[in-house]
Design an enzyme around this catalytic site. Structure first.
Site, PDB file in Angstrom:
ATOM      1  N   LYS A 118     130.616  28.646  67.944  1.00 26.07           N
ATOM      2  CA  LYS A 118     129.916  29.840  67.448  1.00 26.07           C
ATOM      3  C   LYS A 118     128.624  30.045  68.224  1.00 26.07           C
ATOM      4  O   LYS A 118     128.051  29.087  68.728  1.00 26.07           O
ATOM      5  CB  LYS A 118     129.558  29.644  65.961  1.00 26.07           C
ATOM      6  CG  LYS A 118     130.721  29.764  65.006  1.00 26.07           C
ATOM      7  CD  LYS A 118     130.246  29.612  63.563  1.00 26.07           C
ATOM      8  CE  LYS A 118     131.393  29.739  62.581  1.00 26.07           C
ATOM      9  NZ  LYS A 118     132.048  31.045  62.584  1.00 26.07           N
ATOM     10  N   ARG A 129     141.685  28.364  57.204  1.00 23.26           N
ATOM     11  CA  ARG A 129     143.108  28.512  56.852  1.00 23.26           C
ATOM     12  C   ARG A 129     143.899  27.255  57.208  1.00 23.26           C
ATOM     13  O   ARG A 129     144.899  26.937  56.572  1.00 23.26           O
ATOM     14  CB  ARG A 129     143.672  29.769  57.530  1.00 23.26           C
ATOM     15  CG  ARG A 129     143.650  29.734  59.039  1.00 23.26           C
ATOM     16  CD  ARG A 129     143.762  31.112  59.656  1.00 23.26           C
ATOM     17  NE  ARG A 129     142.472  31.820  59.681  1.00 23.26           N
ATOM     18  CZ  ARG A 129     142.308  33.061  60.138  1.00 23.26           C
ATOM     19  NH1 ARG A 129     143.321  33.744  60.609  1.00 23.26           N
ATOM     20  NH2 ARG A 129     141.115  33.620  60.122  1.00 23.26           N
TER      21      ARG A 129
HETATM   22  N1  BES Z   1     133.462  30.190  58.042  1.00 21.88           N
HETATM   23  C1  BES Z   1     133.839  31.227  58.915  1.00 21.88           C
HETATM   24  C2  BES Z   1     133.794  32.610  58.272  1.00 21.88           C
HETATM   25  C3  BES Z   1     132.429  33.195  58.074  1.00 21.88           C
HETATM   26  C4  BES Z   1     131.697  33.678  59.131  1.00 21.88           C
HETATM   27  C5  BES Z   1     131.927  33.332  56.806  1.00 21.88           C
HETATM   28  C6  BES Z   1     130.465  34.255  58.918  1.00 21.88           C
HETATM   29  C7  BES Z   1     130.695  33.925  56.584  1.00 21.88           C
HETATM   30  C8  BES Z   1     129.965  34.382  57.648  1.00 21.88           C
HETATM   31  C9  BES Z   1     135.275  31.024  59.398  1.00 21.88           C
HETATM   32  O1  BES Z   1     135.655  29.705  59.571  1.00 21.88           O
HETATM   33  C10 BES Z   1     135.380  31.679  60.726  1.00 21.88           C
HETATM   34  O2  BES Z   1     134.715  31.253  61.628  1.00 21.88           O
HETATM   35  N2  BES Z   1     136.205  32.715  60.806  1.00 21.88           N
HETATM   36  C11 BES Z   1     136.361  33.441  62.018  1.00 21.88           C
HETATM   37  C12 BES Z   1     137.823  33.738  62.182  1.00 21.88           C
HETATM   38  C13 BES Z   1     138.178  34.323  63.508  1.00 21.88           C
HETATM   39  C14 BES Z   1     137.993  33.303  64.600  1.00 21.88           C
HETATM   40  C15 BES Z   1     139.593  34.809  63.464  1.00 21.88           C
HETATM   41  C16 BES Z   1     135.545  34.724  61.911  1.00 21.88           C
HETATM   42  O3  BES Z   1     135.490  35.323  60.838  1.00 21.88           O
HETATM   43  O4  BES Z   1     134.926  35.091  62.905  1.00 21.88           O
HETATM   44 MN    MN Z   2     135.151  28.965  61.479  1.00 22.00          MN
END
Ligand code: BES
Ligand code: MN
Ligand code: ZN
Length: 495
Positions: A278, A352
């Site tokens: 990230k 997931r």
């Molecule tokens: N924990 C995150 C989702 C999230 C991001 C929650 C920001 C709250 C604020 C999750 O694990 C994630 O990183 N999801 C990705 C999925 C994507 C790579 C398909 C996302 O939402 O960017």
């Molecule tokens: Mn994630």
């Protein structure tokens, strides 16, 4: 904070601060009227002079009202009587309690049962009074070496009522206090940083809850997870030095043979994204990525505190999502506990991957329903913002139950589609499915991924990415959706 109910008249009750309501246009609530009468129109004169604010939510503090037992009176505006809604009711309670605390009072007597908001009963209003108070008094300051001595707080809330109180209202207060304690636990777990709140810490916390409330807690270690074939969950743990834990909590409040509701909480104690790292900005907030897990523990605290006659199982797959030389890489293919294979195209779509194995594990409890709770997608925040939790369900009845429980307890969900059309997006040329479905409908494709593992029971998925915590100046966990889950379970015992 301490809560109680008292049958008393607002002018005679001995209290550091009595809170009474005033409708727009200058119409007093019965308790406001009682204080005004006892003081020979003192409040009414202030109102005439324009010294009492009448707008909905506005508060006025009045000291030493003559011939009234309380040291202070807070008058709070309720808006138009026939337009009073639950939202305004909660805002009025919150504002009035803040004004009471700021005045220096350590105790307040709140005459909120007579504020008849549309669609609420007196016990609903008792419950919301306690919940709003408990939310307002919550602090997370145990990691500061010096306490803020300017921070004025209420220690005790008395809910006052001029009329006799029923057993249902009494019970609503004790139940709300138990729910408040569950919400606070979820907030604490969310707010704790990831160097303290590790998978091991969550497991220890679950064990202590089990000991305190006498329910069964089992923690599965890496070896057992390997034996179970949880290849998807384990793939997420590979980059981390922290041992993964799979927490199983079993609360049996009903007869043995009654099918349990299974709650599954995402327990990523920190989400760096893994190799699909990230960006740095606001990455600290990924300590909240275990909020689903926190909500399951919080709901157990609430439900066990209330001794609800229902069977509930809590499942928490807990680990960190870290990059390292041993971490899972984009393109890796893993086999889940269900036997289905997954091509991991993005290691940041890890939620997931840990939930799917927990959903398969849930089958062994022959569940009445399974609800998973996860900070799953940024896309859900884009879709619904910070107001509603995204809800998906493979059954209309379950969906309706969650919608109405959420509305009543003011922890609302909005149903999103699980249509097969979206399944196209997670097809993989090399495995049974991919773990991402591209940018369009990101919250939906995540839910569709989970649906492939939840076909054997009534199931709902709650995407709490937008509702579990607040960013910015009031950064902190909200404790959601503990109110929703607890209200849902309470309603299942009532009918
Ligand atoms: N924990 C995150 C989702 C999230 C991001 C929650 C920001 C709250 C604020 C999750 O694990 C994630 O990183 N999801 C990705 C999925 C994507 C790579 C398909 C996302 O939402 O960017
Ligand atoms: Mn994630
Ligand atoms: Zn995550």
């Amino acid at each position: 904070m301490e809560f109680s109910l008292k049958h008393a008249s607002a002018d005679k009750v001995r209290s550091a601060c009595v809170i009474v309501g005033l409708y727009e246009g200058g119409k007093w609530t019965p308790s406001g009227e009682a204080v005004d009468k006892a003081s020979a129109g003192y409040l009414g004169n202030l109102l005439k002079r324009g010294d009492i604010k009448t707008k909905a939510g506005a508060c006025t503090l009045v000291h030493s009202v003559p011939d009234v037992s309380a040291a202070r009176i807070v008058v709070v505006g309720l808006g138009k009587p026939d337009e009073l809604k639950l939202k305004t009711l909660r805002e009025a309670i919150s504002g009035a309690l803040k004004a009471a605390a700021a005045s220096g009072a350590e105790e307040a007597t709140l005459f909120s049962l007579e504020w008849s908001a549309a669609g609420t009963s007196a016990s609903d209003r008792a419950m919301h009074s306690v919940l709003v108070a408990s939310d307002g008094e919550y602090r997370f300051d145990h990691l500061k070496s010096k306490k803020n001595d300017q921070d004025r707080r209420l220690k005790k809330l008395v809910i006052g009522a001029a009329t006799r109180l029923s057993a249902t209202e009494e019970r609503a207060v004790t139940q709300a206090a138990a729910l408040g304690s569950g919400i606070s636990l979820a907030k604490d777990l969310g707010n704790l940083p990831s160097n303290i709140c590790t998978p091991t810490y969550l497991a220890q916390c679950a064990r202590e809850l089990g000991k305190r409330h006498k329910f069964k807690v089992t923690v599965l270690e890496r070896k057992e997870l390997e034996k179970l074939g949880m290849g998807s969950f384990l793939s997420v743990t590979k980059g981390s030095q922290e041992p993964p834990k799979f927490i199983v909590m079993e609360y049996s409040g009903a007869r043995k043979k009654e099918k349990p509701v299974v709650l599954v909480g995402k327990g990523i104690t920190f989400d760096t994204g893994g190799i699909s790292l990230k960006p740095a900005a606001e990455m600290d907030e990924m300590k909240y990525d275990m909020s689903g897990a926190g909500s399951v523990l919080g709901t157990f605290e609430a439900v066990a505190g209330m001794k609800l006659p229902i069977n509930v199982v809590g499942l928490v797959p807990a680990c960190e999502n870290m990059p390292s030389g041993t971490a899972t890489k984009p393109g890796d293919i893993v086999t889940s506990m269900s036997g289905q294979t997954i091509e991991i195209l993005n290691t940041d779509a890890e939620g997931r991957l840990i939930l799917c194995d927990a959903l398969t594990y849930a089958e062994r409890f022959d569940p009445a329903a399974v609800i998973d709770i996860a900070t799953l997608t940024g896309a859900c925040v884009i879709a619904l913002g910070h107001v509603a939790t995204g809800m998906y369900a493979n059954q209309d009845d379950l969906s309706a139950e969650l919608e109405s429980a959420g509305h009543a307890i003011w922890d609302r969900v909005w149903r999103m589609p699980l249509w097969d059309d979206y399944q196209e997006q997670i097809k993989s040329p090399f495995a049974d499915m991919a773990n991402i479905g591209g940018r369009p409908a990101g919250s939906v494709t995540a839910a569709c991924f989970l649906a492939r593992f939840a076909g054997k029971y009534p199931w709902a998925h709650l995407d709490i990415a937008g509702t579990a915590w607040k960013s910015g100046r009031d950064k902190g966990s909200t404790g959601r959706p503990v109110p929703l889950l607890t209200a849902f379970l309470m309603r299942r015992t009532a009918g």
